[in-house]
Design a protein around this motif. Structure first.
Motif, short mmCIF file in Angstrom:
data_model
loop_
_atom_site.label_atom_id
_atom_site.label_comp_id
_atom_site.label_asym_id
_atom_site.label_seq_id
_atom_site.Cartn_x
_atom_site.Cartn_y
_atom_site.Cartn_z
N LYS A 49 0.83 -1.21 0.00
CA LYS A 49 0.00 0.00 0.00
C LYS A 49 0.87 1.26 0.00
N ALA A 50 2.18 1.07 -0.13
CA ALA A 50 3.10 2.20 -0.09
C ALA A 50 3.08 2.97 -1.40
N THR A 51 3.62 4.17 -1.36
CA THR A 51 3.68 5.02 -2.56
C THR A 51 5.06 4.97 -3.21
N LYS A 52 5.98 4.21 -2.60
CA LYS A 52 7.32 4.06 -3.16
C LYS A 52 7.82 2.65 -2.90
N ASN A 53 8.93 2.31 -3.54
CA ASN A 53 9.50 0.98 -3.36
C ASN A 53 9.90 0.75 -1.90
N LEU A 54 9.61 -0.45 -1.42
CA LEU A 54 9.93 -0.79 -0.04
C LEU A 54 11.22 -1.59 0.01
N LYS A 55 12.20 -1.10 0.80
CA LYS A 55 13.44 -1.82 1.02
C LYS A 55 13.31 -2.80 2.19
N GLN A 56 12.40 -2.47 3.11
CA GLN A 56 12.18 -3.31 4.27
C GLN A 56 10.81 -2.99 4.86
N ILE A 57 10.27 -3.92 5.62
CA ILE A 57 9.03 -3.68 6.36
C ILE A 57 9.16 -4.27 7.75
N LYS A 58 8.40 -3.73 8.67
CA LYS A 58 8.40 -4.19 10.05
C LYS A 58 7.04 -4.80 10.36
N LEU A 59 7.05 -6.07 10.73
CA LEU A 59 5.81 -6.80 11.02
C LEU A 59 5.78 -7.18 12.50
#
Length: 689
Positions: free
Chosen positions: A327-337
């Protein structure tokens, strides 16, 4: 025939001592007496786990082992058996069979007495009574057998009367109350020598847990097998050294015993989840780690579908596939779950490729350095993890409790599972149930009958959609359906659910009044109600275990709340009402919201009780207790307290239709940083009328 003659010989030897038959008669009489006392108290569980009878059995069999071995050393006994070929073998087998048959008889006698006194029309669950039979064998009979073997072995090693000084030392370090000797009661250490040496009930200071049942886990059976195989190996080595058995017999006997011993030892070293009496482990963890709520946030991704495979034999072993969209507006390098910290992650894959990750406390950071996650695209995340060790969340062969409000599944929400709240620094379960429709496919291997809010599609498989996650329960549970409501409850509570009209009527009235007065159209009578002993002695509020989800209610209580008297009475429901209100307010996750919601639940609960004609004697005391101990006070809250005290003296405070409650509840549904100030303004305006 030789074996039978040896058997009857030793039986006569014991009978002629007089003291041993008198001891057995006394033990059985005392056992019947304790059964009768607990039967009159309507308490069928404590008579087993807290019965001192085991202490008498263990000391009795210890000295029987010593006595029979000493008898064999007498010259006249040696001469009697000298004419029999392989006399040593027959004597040993006969003695052990005699003791084995005696402990089997004890098991049968006491189980029959238990059935006679406790098996009734409204308390007759077969699963429970089967666990009673297993309990008597595991924690009364097998320790007695082990003490006999230990006494015999010590008597072989130690000559003279000094044995009678050494044997009691082994006795006091192996009995269930050995924590007194080791001064370890209340210890939070992961390794306790008293637990290791204890041959009886492993949690002697803990009352019966009606979901988990008695501690009959495979690891406890394995412990007895490990000890018995070790003792037999020591017997064989001792006999070999004294040259009383041929080498051929030694080899035939030692090999299977070594295999059993090594196999049991390897199994015991594997990680297992078992019930413990360490109630403060969770609290201590969050006090030590001090996880900040401000560090948590919702990841810019949406989980749409879960494919879950669970193995619940020894502890939770999970393989979970998640279909997610960015759902981001830019490329994701990492996410926190989010994932509960007791679950240790072994591997994570994204679209089939293994990636690096970092697990810290209740969060999980995934790194996409080689394959950035583009906006609006879907990915399949695969997680492999295992764990769980506390008493609050369970997953093994004996019981399962995996509720929707904790991240036992990977979640976009990285909030900690617990927060330390109030002036007393107690734990609060942070609501983590997902919000939004998701699809679930579930496969479970190892659990007994499983209860869940998904639909069964076959043996061990379930599917469905949910807007607030999934809950799994299994254990010593029964169920019944009346008036289109399914009740799932501990099988020791069967008498409480003989008639469910009062429960159904109470919940219907509460939900109707709340829906009308608070304007919450999502409130409805749950179609399924799970009664679960999920509360801890360190909970910040008694409603921590109550969760009112969409379609089902988790009615939590403490495992000490055993219903020796009718449970669903007016006096008891007085305290339940504010817990039900709190269960509907758990939509916020900040500590401030916890205090705000708790205060509302207590005050509005009084108004609900008044409408339902339920007394409010205890709640008035709880109100003062909340401000004194459970709310971190500041100037604004102090002003709210003053205005609230004034308003509570008005008739309007006992009217659930008061506009104050509707406006207050609106602040809970749509929390802001100024909610305490807004509440003060609402109360001040109402008091000025």
């Amino acid at each position: 025939m030789k074996l039978l003659n040896c058997y009857t010989f030793y039986l006569r030897i014991l009978a002629r001592t007089w003291i041993i038959p008198i001891l057995f008669l006394g033990i059985i009489t005392y056992g019947f007496f304790t059964f009768f006392v607990y039967s009159s108290l309507n308490d069928p569980t404590s008579v087993l786990s807290g019965n001192p009878l085991i202490l008498a059995l263990m000391i009795c069999y210890l000295f029987i082992g010593i006595y029979l071995t000493k008898i064999d050393e007498k010259e006249e006994i040696y001469e009697t058996f000298s004419i029999i070929k392989n006399a040593f073998l027959y004597k040993t087998i006969a003695k052990w069979l005699l003791i084995l048959s005696s402990v089997v008889l004890i098991n049968i006698v006491f189980f029959a007495a238990y059935l006679f006194l406790f098996f009734t029309k409204d308390f007759n669950n077969k699963l429970y009574f089967l666990s009673v039979f297993k309990y008597i064998w595991l924690y009364w009979c097998l320790p007695s057998l082990i003490m006999f073997l230990l006494g015999s072995l010590l008597s072989l090693w130690i000559k003279g009367k000094i044995i009678y000084l050494v044997a009691p030392v082994f006795y006091v370090v192996t009995i269930p109350i050995n924590y007194i000797v080791f001064l370890s009661e209340g210890s939070t250490s992961s390794f306790r020598i008293d637990k290791l040496l204890n041959l009886g009930e492993p949690n002697i200071t803990r009352l019966y847990n009606s979901l988990y049942g008695y501690s009959l886990d495979p690891t406890h059976w394995n412990k007895k097998l490990l000890i018995i195989s070790l003792l037999i190996i020591l017997f064989l080595l001792t006999w070999k050294k004294r040259k009383v058995i041929p080498k051929s017999h030694f080899k035939i006997s030692i090999i299977p015993m070594l295999v059993i011993f090594i196999g049991s030892l390897v199994y015991s070293l594997q990680p297992h989840q078992i019930l413990s009496d360490n109630e403060v482990a969770i609290t201590q963890y969050y006090r030590d780690h001090k996880i900040s709520m401000d560090e948590a946030f919702k990841a810019p991704v949406s989980f749409e579908k879960y494919d879950i495979k669970l193995n619940t034999k020894d502890r939770l072993d999970a393989s979970v596939k998640v279909e997610a969209v960015s759902k981001a507006t830019k490329n994701l390098k990492q996410i926190k779950l989010g994932l509960f910290h007791e679950l240790e992650v072994q591997q994570i894959k994204v679209d089939g490729e293994e990636i690096k990750f970092k697990q810290k406390n209740d969060s999980l950071t995934l790194y996409f350095k080689n394959n950035l996650w583009k906006p609006g695209t879907k990915k399949t995340l695969e997680f492999k993890y295992e764990g769980l060790k506390s008493n609050l969340y369970i997953s093994n062969s004996q019981a399962v409790y995996l509720p929707n409000y904790v991240n036992w599944l990977p979640s976009e929400n990285s909030l900690p599972a617990f927060d330390i709240v109030s002036k007393q620094h107690v734990i609060h379960r942070v609501p983590q149930q997902p919000k939004g429709k998701r699809e679930y496919h579930l496969e479970v291997n190892g659990a007994k009958k499983l209860y869940t809010n998904l639909i069964s599609t076959g043996e061990g498989t379930w599917e469905g959609t949910s807007t607030d996650g999934i809950t799994l329960l299994s254990g010593q549970l029964s169920s019944k359906t009346e008036n289109n409501v399914t009740y799932v409850y501990p099988n020791t509570w069967e008498s409480q659910f003989e008639h469910t009209d009062s429960i159904n009527s109470y919940l219907k009235d509460v939900s109707t009044i709340m829906k009308k007065t608070l304007g919450d159209n999502q409130i409805s009578v749950p179609s399924t109600i799970y009664f679960v002993p999920n509360q801890s002695i360190n909970d910040g509020f008694s409603g921590e275990g109550m969760w009112w989800n969409n379609g089902y209610l988790i009615w939590g209580f403490h495992h000490t709340d055993y219903p020796v008297t009718p449970f669903f009475t007016v006096d008891h429901l007085e305290d339940i009402t504010p817990q039900l209100v709190l269960a509907r307010t758990k939509i916020s996750s900040h500590k401030e919201d916890y205090e705000f919601n708790m205060l509302f639940s207590n005050v509005y609960g009084q108004a609900l009780n008044n409408r339902l004609q339920i007394p409010n004697d205890n709640l008035k005391f709880d109100f003062n207790d909340i401000f004194e101990y459970k709310i971190q006070m500041n100037q604004t809250k102090q002003k709210v307290k003053g205005q609230l005290k004034v308003w509570l003296n008005s008739e309007d405070a006992l009217n659930p239709e008061s506009s104050v409650y509707k406006e207050w509840y609106s602040l809970i549904q749509h929390p802001t940083s100024q909610k305490w100030n807004k509440l003060y303004n609402i109360l001040e305006e109402e008091n000025s009328k």
